[in-house]
Design an enzyme around this catalytic site. Structure first.
Site, PDB file in Angstrom:
ATOM      1  N   THR A 210      20.617  -1.194   5.118  1.00  0.00           N
ATOM      2  CA  THR A 210      21.569  -1.525   4.339  1.00  0.00           C
ATOM      3  C   THR A 210      22.161  -2.798   4.376  1.00  0.00           C
ATOM      4  OG1 THR A 210      23.098  -0.458   6.140  1.00  0.00           O
ATOM      5  CG2 THR A 210      22.009   1.029   4.511  1.00  0.00           C
ATOM      6  N   LYS A 211      22.225  -3.734   5.446  1.00  0.00           N
ATOM      7  CA  LYS A 211      22.347  -5.055   5.688  1.00  0.00           C
ATOM      8  C   LYS A 211      21.435  -6.050   5.765  1.00  0.00           C
ATOM      9  CE  LYS A 211      26.827  -3.205   7.676  1.00  0.00           C
ATOM     10  NZ  LYS A 211      27.750  -3.000   9.099  1.00  0.00           N
TER      11      LYS A 211
ATOM     12  N   LYS B 126      15.230  -6.413  18.746  1.00  0.00           N
ATOM     13  CA  LYS B 126      15.327  -7.433  19.606  1.00  0.00           C
ATOM     14  C   LYS B 126      14.573  -8.716  18.708  1.00  0.00           C
ATOM     15  CE  LYS B 126      10.287  -6.763  20.429  1.00  0.00           C
ATOM     16  NZ  LYS B 126       9.231  -6.594  21.578  1.00  0.00           N
TER      17      LYS B 126
ATOM     18  N   HIS C 177      23.488   6.122  -9.713  1.00  0.00           N
ATOM     19  CA  HIS C 177      24.821   6.850  -9.963  1.00  0.00           C
ATOM     20  C   HIS C 177      26.018   6.631  -9.061  1.00  0.00           C
ATOM     21  CE1 HIS C 177      22.374   9.727 -12.356  1.00  0.00           C
ATOM     22  NE2 HIS C 177      21.542   9.598 -11.431  1.00  0.00           N
TER      23      HIS C 177
ATOM     24  N   ASN D 110       0.835  -1.062  -0.029  1.00  0.00           N
ATOM     25  CA  ASN D 110      -0.152   0.033   0.009  1.00  0.00           C
ATOM     26  C   ASN D 110       1.008   1.421   0.123  1.00  0.00           C
ATOM     27  OD1 ASN D 110      -2.054   1.805   0.271  1.00  0.00           O
ATOM     28  ND2 ASN D 110      -2.476   1.597   2.335  1.00  0.00           N
TER      29      ASN D 110
ATOM     30  N   SER E 236       9.439   1.820  11.538  1.00  0.00           N
ATOM     31  CA  SER E 236       8.978   3.052  10.779  1.00  0.00           C
ATOM     32  C   SER E 236      10.381   4.072  10.572  1.00  0.00           C
ATOM     33  CB  SER E 236       8.114   3.816  11.294  1.00  0.00           C
ATOM     34  OG  SER E 236       7.786   5.013  10.600  1.00  0.00           O
TER      35      SER E 236
END
Length: 205
Positions: A183-184, A201, A136, A106, A178
């Site tokens: 990145t990992k 957790k 880029h 959504n 949120s």
């Protein structure tokens, strides 16, 4: 028969909760509107997502933006809505987008230059960005960026405004909080949050 009545009652309760103005609507009128609305969303999905491999009863609600130059597969009963924010899906010439069964998207932005795989029973909230390409280079802005596939496993919940970047795998049953920037890789059944996202957790399977 009792099970059917319970399912029917649950559906009516949900409809009235989603739209309180329906509270005084006669039962048969309410069910007819629900059936017609569902049929329209399924038909609209076939029109809006033409050229893709669609499963059964895939539905689209709202005016999503869809540009496909690659391959797209969407599993049974998946819903793609544009409530609160417009869903935008871009699949490049060599891109592959796979969305599993019973998944709900959504108001998200998904860009697949290589491969984005989204599993079954995944919930993706508005303003989420999932992008597998930098586009880029950091040191030379006129040069192509780095690309790497993204995999989101089954039963994942991605909360609003999260960003999922190239090359990550989000494990089964995980939650992305949120505003998190992933990145990992995220281990299965883990709540992650922050910029960049880190484990907060462990969750129960």
């Amino acid at each position: 028969m009792d099970r059917f009545k319970r399912l029917l009652a649950d559906r009516i309760t949900l409809l009235k909760k989603e739209d309180p103005t329906l509270a005084g609507t006669p039962l048969y009128t309410l069910l007819a509107k629900d059936l017609l609305g569902g049929a329209y969303k399924v038909a609209y999905a076939k029109y809006k997502l033409k050229g893709t491999d669609l499963g059964k009863l895939v539905s689209v609600n709202g005016n999503m933006l869809f540009e496909n130059k690659g391959e797209v597969t969407i599993g049974d009963h998946t819903k793609i809505w544009s409530r609160i924010e417009r869903t935008k899906i871009f699949v490049g010439k060599s891109g592959v987008l796979e969305i599993g069964k019973n998944t709900f998207i959504n108001g998200a932005h998904i860009s697949a230059s290589t491969r984005v795989s989204i599993g079954d029973h995944v919930n993706i909230a508005p303003y989420t960005i999932i992008i597998d390409d930098d586009f880029h280079d950091v040191n030379a802005h006129d040069a192509p960026g780095t690309k790497a596939p993204i995999t989101i496993e089954d039963n994942v919940w991605i909360a609003t405004r999260a960003i999922i970047l190239k090359g990550v795998r989000i494990g089964e049953g995980s939650i992305v909080a949120s505003g998190a920037v992933v990145t990992k890789d995220v281990a299965p059944y883990t709540l992650v949050g922050g910029v960049p996202a880190i484990p907060i957790k462990k969750l129960k399977p």
